[in-house]
Design a protein around this motif. Sequence first.
Motif, PDB file in Angstrom:
ATOM      1  N   MET A 179      -4.709   2.046 -10.388  1.00  0.00           N
ATOM      2  CA  MET A 179      -5.824   1.846  -9.462  1.00  0.00           C
ATOM      3  C   MET A 179      -5.390   2.155  -8.032  1.00  0.00           C
ATOM      4  SD  MET A 179      -7.499  -1.815  -8.362  1.00  0.00           S
ATOM      5  CE  MET A 179      -5.924  -2.243  -7.570  1.00  0.00           C
ATOM      6  N   LEU A 180      -4.297   1.541  -7.603  1.00  0.00           N
ATOM      7  CA  LEU A 180      -3.799   1.752  -6.248  1.00  0.00           C
ATOM      8  C   LEU A 180      -3.403   3.203  -6.023  1.00  0.00           C
ATOM      9  CD1 LEU A 180      -2.717   0.849  -3.476  1.00  0.00           C
ATOM     10  CD2 LEU A 180      -0.601   0.134  -4.637  1.00  0.00           C
ATOM     11  N   GLU A 181      -2.756   3.804  -6.991  1.00  0.00           N
ATOM     12  CA  GLU A 181      -2.276   5.178  -6.830  1.00  0.00           C
ATOM     13  C   GLU A 181      -3.420   6.169  -6.724  1.00  0.00           C
ATOM     14  OE1 GLU A 181       1.773   3.976  -9.229  1.00  0.00           O
ATOM     15  OE2 GLU A 181       0.145   5.011 -10.270  1.00  0.00           O
ATOM     16  N   TYR A 182      -4.504   5.934  -7.473  1.00  0.00           N
ATOM     17  CA  TYR A 182      -5.658   6.821  -7.333  1.00  0.00           C
ATOM     18  C   TYR A 182      -6.341   6.629  -5.986  1.00  0.00           C
ATOM     19  CZ  TYR A 182      -5.478   8.455 -12.170  1.00  0.00           C
ATOM     20  OH  TYR A 182      -5.101   9.054 -13.351  1.00  0.00           O
ATOM     21  N   GLU A 183      -6.425   5.404  -5.510  1.00  0.00           N
ATOM     22  CA  GLU A 183      -7.003   5.182  -4.181  1.00  0.00           C
ATOM     23  C   GLU A 183      -6.174   5.879  -3.111  1.00  0.00           C
ATOM     24  OE1 GLU A 183      -9.352   0.921  -4.549  1.00  0.00           O
ATOM     25  OE2 GLU A 183      -7.240   0.906  -3.932  1.00  0.00           O
ATOM     26  N   ARG A 184      -4.859   5.822  -3.260  1.00  0.00           N
ATOM     27  CA  ARG A 184      -3.982   6.492  -2.295  1.00  0.00           C
ATOM     28  C   ARG A 184      -4.168   8.000  -2.349  1.00  0.00           C
ATOM     29  NH1 ARG A 184       1.046   4.818  -3.987  1.00  0.00           N
ATOM     30  NH2 ARG A 184       1.045   3.046  -2.549  1.00  0.00           N
ATOM     31  N   SER A 185      -4.215   8.561  -3.547  1.00  0.00           N
ATOM     32  CA  SER A 185      -4.364  10.011  -3.675  1.00  0.00           C
ATOM     33  C   SER A 185      -5.731  10.489  -3.195  1.00  0.00           C
ATOM     34  CB  SER A 185      -4.148  10.446  -5.130  1.00  0.00           C
ATOM     35  OG  SER A 185      -5.185   9.961  -5.972  1.00  0.00           O
ATOM     36  N   GLN A 186      -6.719   9.600  -3.251  1.00  0.00           N
ATOM     37  CA  GLN A 186      -8.071   9.928  -2.794  1.00  0.00           C
ATOM     38  C   GLN A 186      -8.269   9.599  -1.313  1.00  0.00           C
ATOM     39  OE1 GLN A 186     -10.708  11.219  -4.834  1.00  0.00           O
ATOM     40  NE2 GLN A 186      -9.124  11.563  -6.359  1.00  0.00           N
ATOM     41  N   LYS A 187      -7.199   9.239  -0.622  1.00  0.00           N
ATOM     42  CA  LYS A 187      -7.253   8.915   0.811  1.00  0.00           C
ATOM     43  C   LYS A 187      -8.264   7.814   1.117  1.00  0.00           C
ATOM     44  CE  LYS A 187      -4.487  12.447   1.430  1.00  0.00           C
ATOM     45  NZ  LYS A 187      -3.026  12.245   1.658  1.00  0.00           N
ATOM     46  N   ARG A 214      -0.970  -6.584  -2.034  1.00  0.00           N
ATOM     47  CA  ARG A 214      -0.545  -6.524  -0.630  1.00  0.00           C
ATOM     48  C   ARG A 214      -0.409  -5.070  -0.174  1.00  0.00           C
ATOM     49  NH1 ARG A 214       4.063 -11.222  -1.201  1.00  0.00           N
ATOM     50  NH2 ARG A 214       2.719 -13.015  -0.821  1.00  0.00           N
ATOM     51  N   GLU A 215       0.179  -4.263  -1.053  1.00  0.00           N
ATOM     52  CA  GLU A 215       0.329  -2.842  -0.746  1.00  0.00           C
ATOM     53  C   GLU A 215      -1.037  -2.190  -0.576  1.00  0.00           C
ATOM     54  OE1 GLU A 215       2.692   1.042  -2.628  1.00  0.00           O
ATOM     55  OE2 GLU A 215       2.704  -0.888  -3.666  1.00  0.00           O
ATOM     56  N   ARG A 216      -1.976  -2.591  -1.421  1.00  0.00           N
ATOM     57  CA  ARG A 216      -3.334  -2.038  -1.351  1.00  0.00           C
ATOM     58  C   ARG A 216      -4.014  -2.417  -0.042  1.00  0.00           C
ATOM     59  NH1 ARG A 216      -8.732  -3.717  -3.620  1.00  0.00           N
ATOM     60  NH2 ARG A 216      -9.873  -1.761  -3.916  1.00  0.00           N
ATOM     61  N   GLN A 217      -3.874  -3.652   0.374  1.00  0.00           N
ATOM     62  CA  GLN A 217      -4.487  -4.083   1.629  1.00  0.00           C
ATOM     63  C   GLN A 217      -3.927  -3.299   2.803  1.00  0.00           C
ATOM     64  OE1 GLN A 217      -3.714  -8.375   1.311  1.00  0.00           O
ATOM     65  NE2 GLN A 217      -5.930  -8.717   1.239  1.00  0.00           N
ATOM     66  N   GLU A 218      -2.628  -3.060   2.794  1.00  0.00           N
ATOM     67  CA  GLU A 218      -1.997  -2.303   3.866  1.00  0.00           C
ATOM     68  C   GLU A 218      -2.471  -0.848   3.870  1.00  0.00           C
ATOM     69  OE1 GLU A 218       0.235  -1.679   7.237  1.00  0.00           O
ATOM     70  OE2 GLU A 218      -0.296  -3.572   6.232  1.00  0.00           O
ATOM     71  N   LEU A 219      -2.621  -0.273   2.686  1.00  0.00           N
ATOM     72  CA  LEU A 219      -3.111   1.099   2.565  1.00  0.00           C
ATOM     73  C   LEU A 219      -4.478   1.243   3.207  1.00  0.00           C
ATOM     74  CD1 LEU A 219      -2.978   3.992   1.245  1.00  0.00           C
ATOM     75  CD2 LEU A 219      -4.125   2.958  -0.732  1.00  0.00           C
TER      76      LEU A 219
END
Length: 256
Positions: free
Chosen positions: A194-202, A231-236
């Motif tokens: 979930m987090l990795e796809y959100e990151r890749s999708q900016k 926590r990582e997701r919130q920071e992203l």
Amino acid sequence: MAIDEGTQTNGASEPRAGQLDASNVNVQQSRWTVQTVLADIEHGYQESTDSPIPFFHLLERLKTTKRAGWRRFGIENCESISDHMYRMSILTMLAPQSVTSKLDILRCCRMALIHDMAEALVGDITPVDPVSKEEKSRRESETMDYICTNLLGKFNGGLNGKDIRHIWQEYEDSETPESLFVHDIDKMELLLQMLEYERSQKCETDLGEFTWVSQKIQSPEIKTWATAVFRERQELWKKAGKTCSWRADTEPKDEA
């Protein structure tokens, strides 16, 4: 992707392979058998041999069938079923000593690599698909019977097939400590993706509705991992100048 929503794909890599028609669900449910799926596979699989090669070929479908839940969010080039199971096995291998001292971790690793094997023929059925839990269970049980009997029943005296079938059933029954731990790992792997796809999708795609699975995690050690991901997701999302969503009652909590 049984723990969340999506589009079922019974085939290999075709975009709409095996999608269910909700208006025709009763007919679909009554007609689905392993043989109806096999009839649509051009080369098929040689049965009742003393070789594991036909089984090895079947596993290719796990490499080409996408995890359906992500497609609903426009992530077409998403992970495959085998992608998911592979990382689950690695997560299991890295369980801390507080876990490995209590569980048979080798069995957990094997369970991670087996738990979604039936999806090679059944496809990735999700809760939004018009297939009941009972029907889903029937399809998967019959598929595992086919794999472990028709394809592996004569290989090595059928011992490997029986072992795979037993481990798969243990995961489904969710009664042993090992199976409960692997269920937690299943949820943890989804949160990572979930987090990795959100990151890749900016942060253009918000996958916050998947956060609910964290509340189903039982292992304190895996809860700690999930908290770190949150926590990582919130920071992203903070760096992106946006606010991410959460499913109700899934705000990250400090499990340390």
